[in-house]
Design a protein around this motif. Structure first.
Motif, mmCIF file in Angstrom:
data_model
loop_
_atom_site.group_PDB
_atom_site.id
_atom_site.type_symbol
_atom_site.label_atom_id
_atom_site.label_comp_id
_atom_site.label_asym_id
_atom_site.label_seq_id
_atom_site.Cartn_x
_atom_site.Cartn_y
_atom_site.Cartn_z
ATOM 1 N N ARG A 48 0.840 -1.198 0.000
ATOM 2 C CA ARG A 48 0.000 0.000 0.000
ATOM 3 C C ARG A 48 0.877 1.250 0.000
ATOM 4 O O ARG A 48 1.945 1.269 0.633
ATOM 5 C CB ARG A 48 -0.896 0.018 1.246
ATOM 6 C CG ARG A 48 -1.898 -1.148 1.308
ATOM 7 C CD ARG A 48 -3.161 -0.795 0.554
ATOM 8 N NE ARG A 48 -4.038 -1.947 0.390
ATOM 9 C CZ ARG A 48 -5.332 -1.849 0.097
ATOM 10 N NH1 ARG A 48 -5.879 -0.650 -0.030
ATOM 11 N NH2 ARG A 48 -6.056 -2.915 -0.075
ATOM 12 N N LYS A 51 -1.835 4.136 2.339
ATOM 13 C CA LYS A 51 -3.011 3.324 2.684
ATOM 14 C C LYS A 51 -3.858 2.931 1.472
ATOM 15 O O LYS A 51 -4.892 2.296 1.624
ATOM 16 C CB LYS A 51 -3.900 4.043 3.708
ATOM 17 C CG LYS A 51 -3.191 4.307 5.032
ATOM 18 C CD LYS A 51 -4.143 4.961 6.031
ATOM 19 C CE LYS A 51 -3.447 5.206 7.372
ATOM 20 N NZ LYS A 51 -4.333 5.825 8.367
ATOM 21 N N GLY A 52 -3.429 3.297 0.272
ATOM 22 C CA GLY A 52 -4.193 2.951 -0.923
ATOM 23 C C GLY A 52 -3.481 1.907 -1.769
ATOM 24 O O GLY A 52 -2.283 1.691 -1.644
ATOM 25 N N ARG A 53 -4.244 1.237 -2.642
ATOM 26 C CA ARG A 53 -3.661 0.280 -3.570
ATOM 27 C C ARG A 53 -2.696 0.999 -4.497
ATOM 28 O O ARG A 53 -2.821 2.205 -4.731
ATOM 29 C CB ARG A 53 -4.744 -0.435 -4.383
ATOM 30 C CG ARG A 53 -5.634 -1.357 -3.535
ATOM 31 C CD ARG A 53 -6.652 -2.053 -4.424
ATOM 32 N NE ARG A 53 -6.030 -3.065 -5.256
ATOM 33 C CZ ARG A 53 -6.011 -4.369 -4.971
ATOM 34 N NH1 ARG A 53 -6.570 -4.810 -3.850
ATOM 35 N NH2 ARG A 53 -5.455 -5.226 -5.786
#
Length: 320
Positions: A48, A51-53
């Motif tokens: 990540r 916190k994101g893909r």
């Protein structure tokens, strides 16, 4: 599995690593993990960024936080040392080298890095040949079957600078390619959106599709050979297989292209002694990150491509 990176780690990207691709960043922090496994954990969303893909080609920024998951290691290391016999081949292909970067005339058929069924590639060869260079990285990529000029940076600051130049369209790359039929002299701009897709066999391809990414190529006819044309292509965008798909989509597939080509045309090419993809990165130009001087480097055609031109009484030095 006999080993593992056992704990989740959160790594803050500093100024030194800013601008680096995510896959190269992960290779730095997961040195014993083979590249295909790194690609897999990114695709599965285990890595990540903030916190994101993320995607393997994503460029990191200073201040980003990268989550690196626990990674199990295979029973036997997949990192392979390239055969020493290949090092002279690369030494002979060096077009320019100083303390900051290397430009190499990559042979057709050589991958730029190991992975996807290839144990080693150009970057592993160069790292093996230059053990004292701490950070040798690819500045850009060429398809495995494409030959010609490719830049490698020896320092992270040089890599960041050249990546910035690429983003600002300050790096010029010209390609020579032999295509089927007579390329119209007036056709100087090809603009088709391109989208990646996967065949049932698992093979990845690229197609012209309205939902694809904008893709622009500038084309100049160099020589009309009747059955074929030698053209020069300048990329405004750098999509996967862009030149190959743009040429094929306009009815002029590239000679020797096993994905998007024409079998009958490939036979014509083979009868003249060339069996590889007729696509060559002929020239690269950029501003040297350290000296500020403009660097322009021409990559000579490899013998098979040159032989095909000489069959038609053409010399690469005379073509402009």
């Amino acid at each position: 599995m006999v080993g593992a990176v056992a704990e989740v780690r959160f790594i803050h990207v500093d100024a030194e690593d800013a601008g680096q691709r995510l896959d190269n960043f992960l290779l730095k922090h997961l040195r014993k993990v083979p590249r295909p496994l790194i690609y897999r954990i990114v695709r599965k969303g285990e890595v990540r960024v903030n916190k994101g893909r993320a995607q393997v080609s994503q460029r990191l920024k200073a201040g980003d936080v990268v989550r690196i998951p626990p990674v199990k290691l295979p029973d036997s290391p997949e990192r392979v040392t390239p055969p020493a016999s290949q090092v002279p081949r690369i030494e002979q292909a060096i077009l320019f080298e100083d303390d900051d970067l290397i430009v190499i005339n990559k042979p057709s058929g050589m991958a730029v890095h190991g992975g996807s069924g290839v144990s080693w590639g150009l970057i592993e060869l160069v790292r093996n040949a230059r053990p004292l260079a701490k950070r040798v990285e690819l500045v850009h990529r060429l398809d495995r079957d494409t030959s010609g000029a490719i830049i490698l940076a020896k320092k992270m600051s040089v890599l960041r600078d050249l990546h910035q130049q690429i983003r600002e369209h300050q790096v010029t790359k010209l390609y020579w390619t032999l295509v089927k039929g007579r390329w119209p002299k007036a056709l100087m701009k090809v603009e088709h959106p391109l989208r990646k897709f996967t065949l049932p066999s698992g093979e990845r391809r690229v197609e012209v599709h309205p939902a694809g990414k904008p893709s622009l190529s500038f084309v100049r006819l160099l020589v009309d050979l009747g059955q074929a044309s030698l053209i020069e292509v300048k990329l405004a965008t750098g999509r996967t297989h862009q030149i190959r798909v743009h040429c094929a989509a306009n009815g002029h597939p590239i000679a020797g292209d096993d994905k998007y080509g024409d079998a009958e045309f490939d036979q014509w090419q083979a009868r003249q002694g060339m069996h590889s993809l007729a696509l060559h990165a002929r020239m690269v130009a950029f501003k040297h990150p350290k000296t500020g001087e403009q660097v322009k480097i021409f990559a000579p055609l490899y013998p098979d491509f040159d032989k095909l031109l000489r069959h038609h009484q053409l010399s690469q030095k005379e073509i402009s």
